[in-house]
Design a protein around this motif. Sequence first.
Motif, mmCIF file in Angstrom:
data_model
loop_
_atom_site.group_PDB
_atom_site.id
_atom_site.type_symbol
_atom_site.label_atom_id
_atom_site.label_comp_id
_atom_site.label_asym_id
_atom_site.label_seq_id
_atom_site.Cartn_x
_atom_site.Cartn_y
_atom_site.Cartn_z
ATOM 1 N N ARG A 282 18.194 70.379 68.496
ATOM 2 C CA ARG A 282 17.486 69.414 68.734
ATOM 3 C C ARG A 282 17.911 67.999 68.938
ATOM 4 N N ARG A 286 13.943 66.936 72.892
ATOM 5 C CA ARG A 286 12.653 66.684 72.540
ATOM 6 C C ARG A 286 11.786 68.069 73.013
ATOM 7 N N TYR A 287 11.111 68.955 72.263
ATOM 8 C CA TYR A 287 10.511 69.961 72.849
ATOM 9 C C TYR A 287 9.573 70.546 71.567
ATOM 10 N N PRO A 288 8.546 71.179 71.942
ATOM 11 C CA PRO A 288 7.326 71.398 70.792
ATOM 12 C C PRO A 288 7.508 72.688 70.314
ATOM 13 N N HIS A 289 8.517 73.480 70.852
ATOM 14 C CA HIS A 289 8.781 74.893 70.405
ATOM 15 C C HIS A 289 9.966 75.131 69.497
ATOM 16 N N TYR A 326 11.374 68.242 77.788
ATOM 17 C CA TYR A 326 10.304 68.129 78.606
ATOM 18 C C TYR A 326 10.029 66.556 78.761
ATOM 19 N N GLY B 86 3.751 78.150 65.281
ATOM 20 C CA GLY B 86 4.306 76.952 65.061
ATOM 21 C C GLY B 86 5.537 76.928 64.609
#
Lengths: 355, 355
Positions: A282, A286-289, A326, B86
């Motif tokens: 990371r 930035r990524y949500p997964h 993203y 999540g």
Amino acid sequence: MSMPRQERALEVAAAAGAEALLATQVSTVTWLTGYAPPIETGPNPWAAAPLALLAGDGPPVVVVSEDEEAAARGLGCEVVSYSGYGLGPIETTKHAARALRTALDGRTRLATETGTLPVAFADGLALVDVTDKLSLARAVKDGDELERLRRAIHVCDAGQAEARRRAAAGTTELEAWAAVRAAMEQAAGGRFPLLADFISGPRTAGVEGPPGARPLAEGDLLIADLVPRIDGYWGDSCATLCVGSASPSAWRAHTTVHERLERLLEACRPGVRSGELDAIAREGLRYPHHSGHGIGTSYHEEPRIVPDWETVLEPGMVLALEPAWYGEQEGVRLEWVVLVTEDGCQLLSQHELQL
Amino acid sequence: MSMPRQERALEVAAAAGAEALLATQVSTVTWLTGYAPPIETGPNPWAAAPLALLAGDGPPVVVVSEDEEAAARGLGCEVVSYSGYGLGPIETTKHAARALRTALDGRTRLATETGTLPVAFADGLALVDVTDKLSLARAVKDGDELERLRRAIHVCDAGQAEARRRAAAGTTELEAWAAVRAAMEQAAGGRFPLLADFISGPRTAGVEGPPGARPLAEGDLLIADLVPRIDGYWGDSCATLCVGSASPSAWRAHTTVHERLERLLEACRPGVRSGELDAIAREGLRYPHHSGHGIGTSYHEEPRIVPDWETVLEPGMVLALEPAWYGEQEGVRLEWVVLVTEDGCQLLSQHELQL
């Protein structure tokens, strides 16, 4: 002679004080027995989901409808079958429950996955849920599992190469997709289940999605995340391609994501906690997964590569590593699969990553 | 206002002395709620199979992971969701069981499908199995179901037309197959689950099978049985094509099978028992499988068209009729879908059947 993973499964059952292990998740059944039931069209209306039983004194026993019997035989397992689809009356649940009783042969104290064991089969059984422990036991792969994973990844490579050939302005996502899947089927010699994201242009900012009618345009990014199940084992792969010339922001993102992936390969070795890998992935992104995950008979399994996760890498684990970025209008994700070795890791994926 | 099928579902529950109906088969959940969960890649490792609850005093309640929530909303149902995939710890079974308790709101006497209800969700519930009764309740289709079935059959038509265009000497089954599925995806606007037999030459004698590497040759038959699920409802269709000129035996078989199919269309009307249709279909033919079946949220459902079956046809039932003939080296199967009307039936399939 039983396989190392069967020994580990028996240890899980013994630690739970059980006489036997009853696998009820499709992925655990495949892991224990090698039997890969068809999954592409959902639950079979004329059969219960397959079950597998393992006790200390014999090979695994698969419980399936007679329609699946031929496919389940020849894998070193015993098969207990019940009547399948035919011209007369069909009582699937009753017959499947009876077949399970035959396989159990009087055993009642079972370690199992209670989230997928039908209540109709559970009468009189003393059950201990070992779902999480099995999940960890599945993380280290045996030799025959590695062979299947390599085949699945080879099919990914074929799909990624075709995506690169087809990503042209004017072609729709669905048209490119059809060519990609056809190339993968050629490589595999037939049909197989295929999970995929196949998204272009602004859709790449949305992380995931199936191919649609959108035509590719000059400058578009295309995320191709291809996840085939071949003979029961899932491959995984992702590349982000560009139709023509990429924007400066896409170049920057791609360079950073690629750098992070290379850095992950250097860091990946026995003794490292998967949460440490996640932190490396990371940095600057930035990524949500997740930053990655194990693959095997599930497309996502241990070790999970998420923040603070404590699973410690061991030789024989197979990881899909997928850092990403993203923005508002575009996204980049790159994914390679590696095998954890004695002193580092070996790259199994062969597909190219350049933009 | 609830739909006729929901009224029938409540009658099934009431007849079982239950306070509510708990649907646990994917197909029954779709039937009750319209929600069509993804099925192409097998069970989701991070979610329980969806559940649907129906009681007399409100709309159906869908119980799904939050990853499915958006898809399940907007269907006139309530949604009770639990945490999905999540970055933190995940306890799917525990959270899904808790969500079900919320949906049940104190109800414990349930009519359900015990063959697909996980034992982990059943604590403290008094269950009556109504699988067979629901199966019959699902046979007559509501207007919105007919609309979805027509869309699925339209996608079949597109696939059958493409099969006819692609059945040429030198093309392999897999190549023709890729074109057929691509044409169906174009017609549907995206991916969908697809059950299919796609077999050529001597393979047609074997009734079923997936496409393989076999090249089509002059004089070969090709059986294309295409069964897509569009928006939760399955279409069905089969044609037998010939590459070039057919053998006399293939012509004879095709003529007889076609004749039987026409005869079935004449016979199909309310009041007829499905076993009578089966007898009409088999006259002068031999095949090891059913003569047809209902279609809906399952690809095979009531009314089954098999010998001596007692289900009586009613207006609103949708039947796939598929007489066939199989010899030593070749096979012929033809399948059309019809809607049972007040005084006969209406052909829904539009694909051609000529050899």
